[in-house]
Design a protein around this motif. Sequence first.
Motif, PDB file in Angstrom:
ATOM      1  N   VAL A  98       0.903  -1.158   0.000  1.00  0.00           N
ATOM      2  CA  VAL A  98       0.000   0.000   0.000  1.00  0.00           C
ATOM      3  C   VAL A  98       0.934   1.197   0.000  1.00  0.00           C
ATOM      4  CG1 VAL A  98      -1.839   1.247   1.149  1.00  0.00           C
ATOM      5  CG2 VAL A  98      -1.567  -1.204   1.576  1.00  0.00           C
ATOM      6  N   LEU A 100       0.855   5.346  -0.351  1.00  0.00           N
ATOM      7  CA  LEU A 100       0.022   6.544  -0.440  1.00  0.00           C
ATOM      8  C   LEU A 100       0.882   7.789  -0.395  1.00  0.00           C
ATOM      9  CD1 LEU A 100      -2.623   5.472   2.249  1.00  0.00           C
ATOM     10  CD2 LEU A 100      -2.823   5.234  -0.235  1.00  0.00           C
ATOM     11  N   TRP A 105      -2.113  10.386   4.173  1.00  0.00           N
ATOM     12  CA  TRP A 105      -1.924   9.516   5.349  1.00  0.00           C
ATOM     13  C   TRP A 105      -2.851   9.915   6.490  1.00  0.00           C
ATOM     14  CZ3 TRP A 105       4.137   9.050   6.306  1.00  0.00           C
ATOM     15  CH2 TRP A 105       4.730   8.497   5.155  1.00  0.00           C
ATOM     16  N   GLY A 106      -3.114   8.937   7.369  1.00  0.00           N
ATOM     17  CA  GLY A 106      -3.809   9.212   8.634  1.00  0.00           C
ATOM     18  C   GLY A 106      -5.296   9.459   8.503  1.00  0.00           C
ATOM     19  N   ARG A 107      -5.879   9.011   7.375  1.00  0.00           N
ATOM     20  CA  ARG A 107      -7.332   9.185   7.193  1.00  0.00           C
ATOM     21  C   ARG A 107      -8.055   7.841   7.129  1.00  0.00           C
ATOM     22  NH1 ARG A 107      -7.484  12.514   1.828  1.00  0.00           N
ATOM     23  NH2 ARG A 107      -9.696  12.018   2.005  1.00  0.00           N
ATOM     24  N   GLY A 108      -7.324   6.788   7.362  1.00  0.00           N
ATOM     25  CA  GLY A 108      -7.955   5.464   7.336  1.00  0.00           C
ATOM     26  C   GLY A 108      -7.899   4.780   5.975  1.00  0.00           C
ATOM     27  N   GLY A 110      -5.111   3.632   4.368  1.00  0.00           N
ATOM     28  CA  GLY A 110      -4.187   2.497   4.442  1.00  0.00           C
ATOM     29  C   GLY A 110      -4.828   1.298   5.118  1.00  0.00           C
ATOM     30  N   GLY A 111      -5.530   1.556   6.223  1.00  0.00           N
ATOM     31  CA  GLY A 111      -6.177   0.458   6.944  1.00  0.00           C
ATOM     32  C   GLY A 111      -7.214  -0.243   6.079  1.00  0.00           C
ATOM     33  N   THR A 131       5.888  -7.752   2.893  1.00  0.00           N
ATOM     34  CA  THR A 131       6.045  -6.428   2.284  1.00  0.00           C
ATOM     35  C   THR A 131       7.357  -5.799   2.729  1.00  0.00           C
ATOM     36  OG1 THR A 131       4.928  -4.307   1.896  1.00  0.00           O
ATOM     37  CG2 THR A 131       4.787  -5.171   4.125  1.00  0.00           C
ATOM     38  N   VAL A 133       9.430  -2.111   3.204  1.00  0.00           N
ATOM     39  CA  VAL A 133       9.128  -0.689   3.375  1.00  0.00           C
ATOM     40  C   VAL A 133      10.374   0.060   3.815  1.00  0.00           C
ATOM     41  CG1 VAL A 133       7.705   0.944   4.647  1.00  0.00           C
ATOM     42  CG2 VAL A 133       6.825  -1.343   4.202  1.00  0.00           C
ATOM     43  N   HIS A 157       5.755   6.160  10.750  1.00  0.00           N
ATOM     44  CA  HIS A 157       4.314   5.984  10.491  1.00  0.00           C
ATOM     45  C   HIS A 157       4.015   4.585   9.943  1.00  0.00           C
ATOM     46  CE1 HIS A 157       0.246   7.531   9.589  1.00  0.00           C
ATOM     47  NE2 HIS A 157       0.341   6.902   8.426  1.00  0.00           N
ATOM     48  N   ALA A 158       4.807   4.147   8.943  1.00  0.00           N
ATOM     49  CA  ALA A 158       4.536   2.838   8.316  1.00  0.00           C
ATOM     50  C   ALA A 158       4.855   1.694   9.271  1.00  0.00           C
ATOM     51  CB  ALA A 158       5.344   2.704   7.025  1.00  0.00           C
ATOM     52  N   ARG A 160       4.638   1.728  12.550  1.00  0.00           N
ATOM     53  CA  ARG A 160       3.543   1.639  13.529  1.00  0.00           C
ATOM     54  C   ARG A 160       2.298   1.040  12.885  1.00  0.00           C
ATOM     55  NH1 ARG A 160       2.221   7.172  15.651  1.00  0.00           N
ATOM     56  NH2 ARG A 160       0.587   6.834  14.128  1.00  0.00           N
ATOM     57  N   ARG A 164       0.796  -2.508  14.229  1.00  0.00           N
ATOM     58  CA  ARG A 164      -0.529  -2.524  14.870  1.00  0.00           C
ATOM     59  C   ARG A 164      -1.532  -3.365  14.110  1.00  0.00           C
ATOM     60  NH1 ARG A 164      -1.693   2.996  17.949  1.00  0.00           N
ATOM     61  NH2 ARG A 164      -3.826   2.339  17.551  1.00  0.00           N
ATOM     62  N   ARG A 165      -1.161  -3.755  12.892  1.00  0.00           N
ATOM     63  CA  ARG A 165      -2.089  -4.575  12.105  1.00  0.00           C
ATOM     64  C   ARG A 165      -1.589  -6.008  11.940  1.00  0.00           C
ATOM     65  NH1 ARG A 165      -2.457   0.397  11.440  1.00  0.00           N
ATOM     66  NH2 ARG A 165      -4.452   1.442  11.108  1.00  0.00           N
TER      67      ARG A 165
HETATM   68  C1  LIG Z   1       1.840   3.031   5.754  1.00  0.00           C
HETATM   69  C2  LIG Z   1       0.654   3.660   5.032  1.00  0.00           C
HETATM   70  C3  LIG Z   1       0.124   2.678   3.989  1.00  0.00           C
HETATM   71  C4  LIG Z   1      -0.435   3.917   6.089  1.00  0.00           C
HETATM   72  O1  LIG Z   1      -1.561   4.459   5.431  1.00  0.00           O
HETATM   73  P1  LIG Z   1      -2.573   5.439   6.196  1.00  0.00           P
HETATM   74  O2  LIG Z   1      -3.659   5.762   5.269  1.00  0.00           O
HETATM   75  O3  LIG Z   1      -1.817   6.554   6.818  1.00  0.00           O
HETATM   76  O4  LIG Z   1      -3.114   4.445   7.306  1.00  0.00           O
HETATM   77  P2  LIG Z   1      -4.400   4.729   8.219  1.00  0.00           P
HETATM   78  O5  LIG Z   1      -4.829   6.121   8.102  1.00  0.00           O
HETATM   79  O6  LIG Z   1      -5.384   3.659   7.946  1.00  0.00           O
HETATM   80  O7  LIG Z   1      -3.770   4.470   9.642  1.00  0.00           O
HETATM   81  C5  LIG Z   1      -2.693   5.287  10.091  1.00  0.00           C
HETATM   82  C6  LIG Z   1      -3.028   5.916  11.417  1.00  0.00           C
HETATM   83  O8  LIG Z   1      -3.992   6.908  11.235  1.00  0.00           O
HETATM   84  C7  LIG Z   1      -5.018   6.747  12.200  1.00  0.00           C
HETATM   85  N1  LIG Z   1      -6.314   6.998  11.555  1.00  0.00           N
HETATM   86  C8  LIG Z   1      -7.058   6.121  10.894  1.00  0.00           C
HETATM   87  N2  LIG Z   1      -8.179   6.703  10.463  1.00  0.00           N
HETATM   88  C9  LIG Z   1      -8.113   7.974  10.837  1.00  0.00           C
HETATM   89  C10 LIG Z   1      -8.950   9.087  10.666  1.00  0.00           C
HETATM   90  N3  LIG Z   1     -10.113   8.974  10.031  1.00  0.00           N
HETATM   91  N4  LIG Z   1      -8.520  10.241  11.157  1.00  0.00           N
HETATM   92  C11 LIG Z   1      -7.375  10.357  11.825  1.00  0.00           C
HETATM   93  N5  LIG Z   1      -6.534   9.321  12.010  1.00  0.00           N
HETATM   94  C12 LIG Z   1      -6.898   8.164  11.521  1.00  0.00           C
HETATM   95  C13 LIG Z   1      -4.998   5.318  12.640  1.00  0.00           C
HETATM   96  O9  LIG Z   1      -5.324   5.232  13.988  1.00  0.00           O
HETATM   97  C14 LIG Z   1      -3.585   4.908  12.366  1.00  0.00           C
HETATM   98  O10 LIG Z   1      -2.796   4.907  13.501  1.00  0.00           O
HETATM   99  P3  LIG Z   1      -1.925   3.612  13.799  1.00  0.00           P
HETATM  100  O11 LIG Z   1      -1.171   3.278  12.537  1.00  0.00           O
HETATM  101  O12 LIG Z   1      -1.046   4.003  14.902  1.00  0.00           O
HETATM  102  O13 LIG Z   1      -2.904   2.541  14.093  1.00  0.00           O
HETATM  103  C15 LIG Z   1       1.037   5.000   4.380  1.00  0.00           C
HETATM  104  O14 LIG Z   1       1.652   5.802   5.348  1.00  0.00           O
HETATM  105  C16 LIG Z   1       1.978   4.857   3.212  1.00  0.00           C
HETATM  106  O15 LIG Z   1       1.550   4.680   2.102  1.00  0.00           O
HETATM  107  N6  LIG Z   1       3.313   4.970   3.465  1.00  0.00           N
HETATM  108  C17 LIG Z   1       4.294   4.846   2.422  1.00  0.00           C
HETATM  109  C18 LIG Z   1       4.388   3.438   1.867  1.00  0.00           C
HETATM  110  C19 LIG Z   1       4.527   2.429   2.940  1.00  0.00           C
HETATM  111  O16 LIG Z   1       5.353   2.566   3.827  1.00  0.00           O
HETATM  112  N7  LIG Z   1       3.723   1.370   2.892  1.00  0.00           N
HETATM  113  C20 LIG Z   1       3.734   0.355   3.930  1.00  0.00           C
HETATM  114  C21 LIG Z   1       2.711  -0.690   3.763  1.00  0.00           C
HETATM  115  S1  LIG Z   1       3.086  -1.778   2.412  1.00  0.00           S
END
Ligand SMILES: CC(C)(COP(=O)(O)OP(=O)(O)OC[C@H]1O[C@@H](n2cnc3c(N)ncnc32)[C@H](O)[C@@H]1OP(=O)(O)O)[C@@H](O)C(=O)NCCC(=O)NCCS
Length: 361
Positions: A98, A100, A105-108, A110-111, A131, A133, A157-158, A160, A164-165
């Motif tokens: 994944v 982004l 980031w941080g909007r849900g 990635g989850g 994966t 990273v 960020h990645a 954590r 957590r997942r």
């Molecule tokens: C790692 C990555 C995929 C995470 O994506 P993301 O969209 O930021 O992930 P989410 O928003 O679902 O979760 C991130 C944090 O935001 C928080 N969050 C989720 N929804 C939220 C919302 N609606 N509002 C505020 N925060 C939110 C979550 O609690 C989460 O915290 P945690 O990780 O400590 O549990 C992204 O940072 C990325 O693309 N990084 C670069 C590539 C990479 O490293 N990929 C790794 C995976 S292969």
Amino acid sequence: MTSLPAGITIRPVTIPTRADDPDGADFRAMSGVRNAVYEEISGHTDHSMSAESLLPHYRDDPYEKRMTWLVLDDDEPVGRIGVDLPIERESTLAFVLVELRRAAWGRGIGGAALEMIERVAREHGRQTLQTWVEHPEAPGGRLHPPTGFGSVPAEDHAARFLARRGFALEQVERCSALDLRASWDRVRTLRDDALEAAVGYRVVSWTLPTPSEFTAGYAWMKSRMVTDAPSAALEYDDEVWDAARVATHDERYLEAGQTMLVTAAQHIATGELCAFNELVIAADRSEATHQEDTLVLSRHRGHRLGMLVKCEGLLAWRAIAPDSPRVLTYNAEENRPMLDINEAIGFAPIAYEGAWKKVLR
Ligand SMILES: CC(C)(COP(=O)(O)OP(=O)(O)OC[C@H]1O[C@@H](n2cnc3c(N)ncnc32)[C@H](O)[C@@H]1OP(=O)(O)O)[C@@H](O)C(=O)NCCC(=O)NCCS
């Protein structure tokens, strides 16, 4: 299931015949997002690839099924999702990503993307997700893999996100760079020393396509990459390589406009190829060079063949890509024999990657 945030859509990327075809818009957008994400994380553009260069590596082939999705925020591309499934007998593996743009980031997203990936993997009978990273340095605690070598910042960020997942950090990989504009004296000396030690071996080399006389030997060495390189608790399928698979491999690079130099050591008495090193560059030879596979077959270790093929390859590379500023290479942090060679040549660490694994229950 977690729903996507408002305005976010995920759609499968069509693999066009040509990158500039009208139905190639999503593929081009996916390539652009890939490059932007890597630049945001690493701070440089050495990982960038044009859509034309990437495309051949995404074509269907008998060895791997690649699925890619584009993530859009109100029609603006903000990320991509990938699930690669090896087509080896009874494979349980999925290589996933994944990626982004930072602003998303941080909007849900990635989850939700990870949930989709897990569903797709299960549908294809795969339980083990892996994966890689890059984790930029960050203050705070560290995560250590079970290998005991290297660590990544726990507060990245990645890191954590994955921890957590349910993903476990299994291995740390070092990305190192060699300055190709520095003096070559050291490489020449190391090559001469290695040549003296490698009694009974000679160096052979070729640029792709692989000449028929070397196809069987190269195929065997490629199949050994997954068994003879340190892989910690990461899982790989045994790979069967034959002439057809080498031809598919070679076609990918050639169609992408890339040049690959393979430098190999041959056991003179038997003609067996027993060590090799690959250097690759894009059609634009002023870009960074990438060192891909390097391996000395287990029973030929201890003759400085690793040093020999690396140095011979680099020395020959000067004529092939004189304007390329540096070479990038990845090594497991516990792979001391390979790191010793790279450090002696002049490679210096520029980044660290985590290799993560999750087994679905
Ligand atoms: C790692 C990555 C995929 C995470 O994506 P993301 O969209 O930021 O992930 P989410 O928003 O679902 O979760 C991130 C944090 O935001 C928080 N969050 C989720 N929804 C939220 C919302 N609606 N509002 C505020 N925060 C939110 C979550 O609690 C989460 O915290 P945690 O990780 O400590 O549990 C992204 O940072 C990325 O693309 N990084 C670069 C590539 C990479 O490293 N990929 C790794 C995976 S292969």
